[in-house]
Design a protein around this motif. Structure first.
Motif, short mmCIF file in Angstrom:
data_model
loop_
_atom_site.label_atom_id
_atom_site.label_comp_id
_atom_site.label_asym_id
_atom_site.label_seq_id
_atom_site.Cartn_x
_atom_site.Cartn_y
_atom_site.Cartn_z
N LEU A 292 0.85 -1.18 0.00
CA LEU A 292 0.00 0.00 0.00
C LEU A 292 0.89 1.24 0.00
N SER A 293 0.92 1.94 -1.13
CA SER A 293 1.71 3.16 -1.25
C SER A 293 0.90 4.35 -0.75
N PHE A 294 1.55 5.25 -0.01
CA PHE A 294 0.86 6.43 0.47
C PHE A 294 0.46 7.34 -0.69
N GLN A 295 1.20 7.28 -1.79
CA GLN A 295 0.90 8.13 -2.94
C GLN A 295 -0.03 7.46 -3.95
N LYS A 296 0.19 6.15 -4.21
CA LYS A 296 -0.54 5.46 -5.27
C LYS A 296 -1.65 4.55 -4.76
N GLY A 297 -1.75 4.38 -3.46
CA GLY A 297 -2.73 3.45 -2.93
C GLY A 297 -2.25 2.02 -3.09
N GLU A 298 -3.18 1.07 -3.17
CA GLU A 298 -2.79 -0.33 -3.33
C GLU A 298 -2.19 -0.55 -4.70
N VAL A 299 -1.06 -1.24 -4.73
CA VAL A 299 -0.39 -1.55 -5.99
C VAL A 299 -0.49 -3.05 -6.23
N PRO A 300 -0.46 -3.48 -7.50
CA PRO A 300 -0.55 -4.92 -7.79
C PRO A 300 0.58 -5.70 -7.10
N ALA A 301 0.29 -6.94 -6.76
CA ALA A 301 1.30 -7.79 -6.14
C ALA A 301 2.53 -7.84 -7.04
N ARG A 302 3.70 -7.74 -6.43
CA ARG A 302 4.92 -7.76 -7.23
C ARG A 302 5.98 -8.66 -6.62
N LYS A 303 6.74 -9.28 -7.51
CA LYS A 303 7.85 -10.13 -7.09
C LYS A 303 9.08 -9.26 -6.90
N LEU A 304 9.84 -9.56 -5.82
CA LEU A 304 11.01 -8.76 -5.51
C LEU A 304 12.18 -9.64 -5.08
N CYS A 305 13.37 -9.13 -5.37
CA CYS A 305 14.61 -9.76 -4.91
C CYS A 305 15.21 -8.81 -3.86
N PRO A 306 15.08 -9.12 -2.59
CA PRO A 306 15.53 -8.18 -1.55
C PRO A 306 17.05 -8.17 -1.40
N PHE A 307 17.61 -6.97 -1.26
CA PHE A 307 19.06 -6.80 -1.13
C PHE A 307 19.47 -6.31 0.26
N TYR A 308 18.77 -5.26 0.74
CA TYR A 308 19.16 -4.62 1.99
C TYR A 308 17.92 -4.27 2.80
N VAL A 309 18.13 -4.11 4.12
CA VAL A 309 17.12 -3.48 4.97
C VAL A 309 17.80 -2.35 5.72
N LYS A 310 17.03 -1.32 6.07
CA LYS A 310 17.59 -0.16 6.76
C LYS A 310 16.59 0.36 7.77
N LEU A 311 17.10 0.65 8.97
CA LEU A 311 16.27 1.27 10.01
C LEU A 311 16.54 2.76 10.00
N TYR A 312 15.50 3.54 9.76
CA TYR A 312 15.66 4.99 9.74
C TYR A 312 14.43 5.65 10.34
N ASP A 313 14.66 6.54 11.29
CA ASP A 313 13.59 7.32 11.91
C ASP A 313 12.45 6.42 12.41
N ASN A 314 12.83 5.34 13.10
CA ASN A 314 11.88 4.40 13.71
C ASN A 314 11.04 3.63 12.70
N ARG A 315 11.52 3.50 11.46
CA ARG A 315 10.84 2.68 10.47
C ARG A 315 11.86 1.81 9.75
N TRP A 316 11.45 0.58 9.43
CA TRP A 316 12.30 -0.31 8.65
C TRP A 316 11.94 -0.20 7.17
N TYR A 317 12.97 -0.20 6.33
CA TYR A 317 12.79 -0.14 4.88
C TYR A 317 13.56 -1.27 4.22
N MET A 318 13.00 -1.76 3.12
CA MET A 318 13.64 -2.80 2.32
C MET A 318 14.04 -2.22 0.96
#
Length: 284
Positions: free
Chosen positions: A142-168
């Motif tokens: 669920l994107s704050f700008q685009k709303g719900e986006v179609p399911a997508r396949k991803l290859c995860p590389f990194y995770v980052k903790l910033y300002d009390n939120r985790w990002y992939m």
């Protein structure tokens, strides 16, 4: 037999105690253990158990605790630079140390006020597993700008903790462009029976290291930035830098100029505004 979580807490306690002391004798460690909140039954710390813990710490954290016999048989961390240079290891030590402290303060739990970090409990573990095993994942997002986006396949590389939120940071199997996804906006995650073989490039890592915050903008390249801080603001920046590239460029009587290298994103501009007149960008 002690549970694994109890043992890990004890390892962290021992590593933290020696790290904080610099050098400390076994006798002083045992005295601290008898007063520790982890030792509810106030049992002693047998020497054999002590050495078993040292071996486990070396294996789990790659931290070498050795005894300096020429200095009154004091124990110290031989490769303390591992903790100073490895931000993940240091973060783990700090996190477990805080967890140990809170676990030992159950009687005053209502006095401990913390801010919850969204999403870390539910999605972080499967994403880390996918990074390790190079497995493709599929997410509903669920994107704050685009709303719900179609399911997508991803290859995860990194995770980052910033300002009390985790990002992939991840890319799609057929698209080499790396994008960022906030874990608290993932609505569902499925680990697929598919593997990917490619690795993140050095440019991928550099784009993360030299961004301010979590967003990556191709049209905002990194550059050298100097910021003049008031003396009072410098005390905060010295203990919690604005960015990992921070270094002191100049020290005056009532100011400090810091030098950075990052992409000046909108997140940087927002952070600068929060500081008001305590920080200002130096003119080139």
């Amino acid at each position: 037999m002690r549970s694994q979580s109890v043992l890990v807490r004890r390892y962290i306690w021992l590593m933290s105690t020696i790290y904080d002391a610099g050098r400390i004798s076994y006798e002083d460690i045992e005295k601290k253990w008898l007063r520790s909140s982890l030792n509810d039954e106030k049992k002693p710390f047998p020497l054999r158990t002590f050495h078993d813990h040292i071996s486990a710490i070396q294996e789990l954290f790659d931290v070498n605790i050795v005894c300096d016999r020429s200095y009154g048989y004091k124990y110290y961390i031989e490769n303390a630079d591992v903790l100073d240079l490895d931000s993940v290891c240091l973060w783990m030590l700090n996190s477990f140390s805080v967890s140990n402290a809170i676990a030992g303060a159950k009687d005053i739990r209502d006095r401990i006020l913390i801010q919850d970090i969204p999403s870390s409990r539910r999605w972080l573990a499967p994403i880390l597993s996918a990074i390790r095993e190079k497995q493709v994942i599929e997410i509903d997002y669920l994107s704050f700008q685009k709303g719900e986006v179609p399911a997508r396949k991803l290859c995860p590389f990194y995770v980052k903790l910033y300002d009390n939120r985790w990002y992939m940071f991840a890319r799609e199997p057929e698209n080499p462009k790396m994008k960022v996804y906030a874990l608290d906006r993932i609505k569902a995650l499925r680990t697929l029976d598919e593997e990917f073989t490619f690795e993140p490039t050095s440019a991928d890592r550099e784009s993360i290291d030299k961004c301010f915050g979590h967003c990556i903008y191709e049209d905002i390249p990194p550059r050298v930035i100097r910021i003049k801080a008031t003396k009072s603001a410098s005390y905060y920046l010295d203990t919690l830098p604005l960015h990992k590239s921070q270094r002191i460029h100049e020290v005056g009587e009532d100011y400090v100029i810091y030098e950075y290298e990052f992409a000046p994103t909108t997140e940087f501009q927002a952070t600068l505004r929060k500081w008001g007149n305590q920080l200002e960008i130096c003119k080139e």
